[in-house]
Design a protein around this motif. Structure first.
Motif, PDB file in Angstrom:
ATOM      1  N   PHE A 208      24.560 -22.595  -8.456  1.00  0.00           N
ATOM      2  CA  PHE A 208      25.275 -23.896  -7.761  1.00  0.00           C
ATOM      3  C   PHE A 208      26.258 -24.172  -9.038  1.00  0.00           C
ATOM      4  CE2 PHE A 208      22.115 -24.553  -4.552  1.00  0.00           C
ATOM      5  CZ  PHE A 208      22.920 -25.151  -3.499  1.00  0.00           C
ATOM      6  N   ASP A 209      27.328 -23.342  -9.129  1.00  0.00           N
ATOM      7  CA  ASP A 209      28.124 -23.261 -10.520  1.00  0.00           C
ATOM      8  C   ASP A 209      29.602 -23.160  -9.816  1.00  0.00           C
ATOM      9  OD1 ASP A 209      28.040 -20.721  -9.859  1.00  0.00           O
ATOM     10  OD2 ASP A 209      27.737 -20.161 -11.929  1.00  0.00           O
ATOM     11  N   VAL A 210      29.920 -23.018  -8.620  1.00  0.00           N
ATOM     12  CA  VAL A 210      31.128 -23.117  -7.988  1.00  0.00           C
ATOM     13  C   VAL A 210      31.172 -24.159  -7.075  1.00  0.00           C
ATOM     14  CG1 VAL A 210      32.937 -21.643  -7.006  1.00  0.00           C
ATOM     15  CG2 VAL A 210      31.290 -20.712  -8.659  1.00  0.00           C
ATOM     16  N   SER A 211      32.280 -25.114  -6.779  1.00  0.00           N
ATOM     17  CA  SER A 211      32.403 -25.835  -5.767  1.00  0.00           C
ATOM     18  C   SER A 211      32.610 -25.135  -4.718  1.00  0.00           C
ATOM     19  CB  SER A 211      33.481 -27.012  -6.590  1.00  0.00           C
ATOM     20  OG  SER A 211      33.426 -27.792  -7.342  1.00  0.00           O
ATOM     21  N   GLY A 212      32.176 -25.727  -3.541  1.00  0.00           N
ATOM     22  CA  GLY A 212      32.348 -25.187  -2.215  1.00  0.00           C
ATOM     23  C   GLY A 212      31.082 -25.194  -1.460  1.00  0.00           C
ATOM     24  N   GLN A 213      31.243 -24.153  -0.257  1.00  0.00           N
ATOM     25  CA  GLN A 213      29.982 -24.231   0.562  1.00  0.00           C
ATOM     26  C   GLN A 213      29.107 -22.908  -0.015  1.00  0.00           C
ATOM     27  OE1 GLN A 213      30.042 -25.945   3.834  1.00  0.00           O
ATOM     28  NE2 GLN A 213      31.764 -26.781   2.470  1.00  0.00           N
ATOM     29  N   VAL A 214      28.020 -23.552  -0.107  1.00  0.00           N
ATOM     30  CA  VAL A 214      26.983 -22.507  -0.606  1.00  0.00           C
ATOM     31  C   VAL A 214      25.798 -22.275   0.408  1.00  0.00           C
ATOM     32  CG1 VAL A 214      25.026 -22.310  -2.603  1.00  0.00           C
ATOM     33  CG2 VAL A 214      27.193 -23.496  -3.060  1.00  0.00           C
ATOM     34  N   GLU A 215      25.668 -20.875   0.754  1.00  0.00           N
ATOM     35  CA  GLU A 215      24.627 -20.611   1.702  1.00  0.00           C
ATOM     36  C   GLU A 215      23.144 -20.324   0.874  1.00  0.00           C
ATOM     37  OE1 GLU A 215      25.701 -17.129   4.013  1.00  0.00           O
ATOM     38  OE2 GLU A 215      27.647 -17.803   4.709  1.00  0.00           O
ATOM     39  N   VAL A 216      22.300 -20.913   1.316  1.00  0.00           N
ATOM     40  CA  VAL A 216      21.015 -21.257   0.878  1.00  0.00           C
ATOM     41  C   VAL A 216      19.945 -20.542   1.932  1.00  0.00           C
ATOM     42  CG1 VAL A 216      19.301 -22.716   0.051  1.00  0.00           C
ATOM     43  CG2 VAL A 216      21.404 -23.434  -0.580  1.00  0.00           C
ATOM     44  N   PRO A 217      19.274 -19.590   1.329  1.00  0.00           N
ATOM     45  CA  PRO A 217      18.086 -19.021   2.192  1.00  0.00           C
ATOM     46  C   PRO A 217      17.366 -20.293   3.126  1.00  0.00           C
ATOM     47  CG  PRO A 217      18.238 -17.846   0.239  1.00  0.00           C
ATOM     48  CD  PRO A 217      19.163 -19.139  -0.071  1.00  0.00           C
ATOM     49  N   ALA A 219      18.471 -22.592   4.869  1.00  0.00           N
ATOM     50  CA  ALA A 219      19.261 -23.730   5.453  1.00  0.00           C
ATOM     51  C   ALA A 219      19.911 -23.411   6.716  1.00  0.00           C
ATOM     52  CB  ALA A 219      20.379 -23.889   4.338  1.00  0.00           C
ATOM     53  N   LEU A 220      20.159 -24.208   7.663  1.00  0.00           N
ATOM     54  CA  LEU A 220      21.039 -23.911   8.890  1.00  0.00           C
ATOM     55  C   LEU A 220      22.323 -23.859   8.825  1.00  0.00           C
ATOM     56  CD1 LEU A 220      18.855 -25.873  11.393  1.00  0.00           C
ATOM     57  CD2 LEU A 220      18.234 -23.944  10.205  1.00  0.00           C
ATOM     58  N   VAL A 221      22.954 -24.548   7.942  1.00  0.00           N
ATOM     59  CA  VAL A 221      24.128 -24.656   7.566  1.00  0.00           C
ATOM     60  C   VAL A 221      24.515 -24.632   6.086  1.00  0.00           C
ATOM     61  CG1 VAL A 221      24.885 -25.965   9.768  1.00  0.00           C
ATOM     62  CG2 VAL A 221      24.250 -27.312   7.449  1.00  0.00           C
ATOM     63  N   ALA A 222      25.669 -24.269   5.639  1.00  0.00           N
ATOM     64  CA  ALA A 222      26.231 -24.204   4.168  1.00  0.00           C
ATOM     65  C   ALA A 222      25.871 -25.747   3.388  1.00  0.00           C
ATOM     66  CB  ALA A 222      27.185 -23.744   3.863  1.00  0.00           C
ATOM     67  N   VAL A 223      25.406 -25.562   2.497  1.00  0.00           N
ATOM     68  CA  VAL A 223      25.360 -26.808   1.449  1.00  0.00           C
ATOM     69  C   VAL A 223      26.866 -27.067   0.658  1.00  0.00           C
ATOM     70  CG1 VAL A 223      24.113 -27.866  -0.539  1.00  0.00           C
ATOM     71  CG2 VAL A 223      22.936 -26.346   1.024  1.00  0.00           C
ATOM     72  N   HIS A 224      27.151 -28.307   0.736  1.00  0.00           N
ATOM     73  CA  HIS A 224      28.251 -28.852   0.169  1.00  0.00           C
ATOM     74  C   HIS A 224      28.129 -29.127  -1.460  1.00  0.00           C
ATOM     75  CE1 HIS A 224      30.046 -29.254   4.192  1.00  0.00           C
ATOM     76  NE2 HIS A 224      29.021 -29.894   4.455  1.00  0.00           N
ATOM     77  N   CYS A 225      29.051 -28.110  -2.195  1.00  0.00           N
ATOM     78  CA  CYS A 225      28.398 -28.155  -3.821  1.00  0.00           C
ATOM     79  C   CYS A 225      30.025 -28.947  -4.462  1.00  0.00           C
ATOM     80  CB  CYS A 225      28.235 -27.004  -4.252  1.00  0.00           C
ATOM     81  SG  CYS A 225      28.089 -26.843  -5.990  1.00  0.00           S
ATOM     82  N   ASP A 226      29.772 -29.724  -5.039  1.00  0.00           N
ATOM     83  CA  ASP A 226      30.848 -30.332  -6.015  1.00  0.00           C
ATOM     84  C   ASP A 226      30.618 -30.362  -7.515  1.00  0.00           C
ATOM     85  OD1 ASP A 226      32.666 -32.046  -7.351  1.00  0.00           O
ATOM     86  OD2 ASP A 226      33.085 -33.072  -5.576  1.00  0.00           O
ATOM     87  N   VAL A 227      31.002 -29.272  -8.082  1.00  0.00           N
ATOM     88  CA  VAL A 227      30.536 -29.171  -9.355  1.00  0.00           C
ATOM     89  C   VAL A 227      30.988 -30.215 -10.392  1.00  0.00           C
ATOM     90  CG1 VAL A 227      30.809 -27.651 -11.493  1.00  0.00           C
ATOM     91  CG2 VAL A 227      30.569 -26.745  -9.339  1.00  0.00           C
ATOM     92  N   ASP A 228      32.352 -30.723 -10.036  1.00  0.00           N
ATOM     93  CA  ASP A 228      33.067 -31.723 -10.925  1.00  0.00           C
ATOM     94  C   ASP A 228      31.974 -33.145 -10.930  1.00  0.00           C
ATOM     95  OD1 ASP A 228      35.085 -30.294 -11.708  1.00  0.00           O
ATOM     96  OD2 ASP A 228      36.357 -30.705 -10.355  1.00  0.00           O
ATOM     97  N   GLN A 229      31.564 -33.457  -9.760  1.00  0.00           N
ATOM     98  CA  GLN A 229      30.742 -34.819  -9.602  1.00  0.00           C
ATOM     99  C   GLN A 229      29.169 -34.461  -9.600  1.00  0.00           C
ATOM    100  OE1 GLN A 229      32.464 -37.535  -9.190  1.00  0.00           O
ATOM    101  NE2 GLN A 229      34.485 -36.533  -8.959  1.00  0.00           N
ATOM    102  N   ASP A 230      28.909 -33.164 -10.016  1.00  0.00           N
ATOM    103  CA  ASP A 230      27.516 -33.012 -10.415  1.00  0.00           C
ATOM    104  C   ASP A 230      26.620 -33.305  -9.149  1.00  0.00           C
ATOM    105  OD1 ASP A 230      25.332 -31.924 -11.867  1.00  0.00           O
ATOM    106  OD2 ASP A 230      24.750 -33.982 -12.862  1.00  0.00           O
TER     107      ASP A 230
END
Length: 245
Positions: A208-217, A219-230
């Motif tokens: 979880f070190d890049v902002s964007g969509q992260v596919e997690v084993p 999970a039904l959909v990707a997780v929204h990741c925002d690195v700047d906002q932690d």
């Protein structure tokens, strides 16, 4: 294996086992902040009539099925399916109001028994229990169990995909329809799991070190990741299914 199915009201000695049974849920799924309004050992006895339990010959818990009664507001089934019925059920209980509807919440099978048909048996037992308690319909915000293999496919497309025989492509949705259920609509934000990046790293083992969509084993959909906002947020869609009783 001989299985006996009953309710927690009839087997209060199984209360502690509910939370100790080995399961296969991904860690992040256990961190929906709404869940604590129901999935709380201190509240177990309050909903004991609505908790279906199954034990084997050695009296070990092999499956559990949770449902929640609530006073249903007028209108369509909510877009925030699972979270909504948990909130409504907790509020109905707090106010001492009369429950006019009931929803399934969770069916958990002991990990070593997955794939053996226990999920269908527990769904049938949950339906029977809801009817016994006087309800004419069991609602269910269903989590399709193969959707995690296609996280980029919209749930509105996936939920209504069928096989040549007309039954749903997804195995768990097929179980519900074969039991008498009917797909009503998609609940696009049924469960919302927010967390800091440190929490998501702990839950998943991913960077979880890049902002964007992260596919997690799992999970039904990707997780929204925002690195700047932690922070990262998982918004899970489910499928509303109605079971006339």
């Amino acid at each position: 294996m001989t299985i006996r199915i009953t309710t927690l009201a009839e087997r209060p000695d199984l209360a502690d086992s509910l939370w100790q049974m080995p399961h296969s849920w991904p860690e992040f799924m256990l961190n929906d902040p709404i869940a604590g309004l129901y999935f709380n050992p201190s509240l177990t006895t309050d909903f004991a009539e609505y908790l279906v339990v199954a034990v084997d010959e050695e009296e070990s818990l092999v499956a559990r099925a949770f449902s929640i009664p609530f006073e249903r507001p007028e209108g369509e089934l909510p877009d925030d399916g699972w979270d909504a019925v948990v909130r409504w059920g907790a509020d109905t209980r707090r106010r001492g109001a009369r429950s006019t509807a009931i929803s399934a919440l969770d069916i958990t099978i002991r990990a070593d028994l997955l794939g053996g048909g226990m999920s269908g048996r527990m769904l049938a037992a949950m339906r029977d229990n809801a009817a016994r308690l006087g309800f004419s319909e069991l609602l269910a915000p269903v989590r399709p169990n193969q959707k995690h293999l296609e996280p980029r496919v919209p749930m509105a497309e996936y939920a209504f995909r069928t096989r040549d025989d007309g039954l749903p492509y997804d195995a768990w949705l097929r179980v519900h329809l074969r039991a008498g259920g009917k797909i009503i609509k998609v609940a696009p934000r049924s469960m919302v799991v927010p967390g800091t990046l440190a929490e998501w790293r702990q839950w998943t083992g991913l960077p979880f070190d890049v902002s964007g969509q992260v596919e997690v084993p799992g999970a039904l959909v990707a997780v929204h990741c925002d690195v700047d906002q932690d922070h990262a947020v998982y918004v899970e869609p489910n499928v509303w299914v109605s079971h006339p009783l």
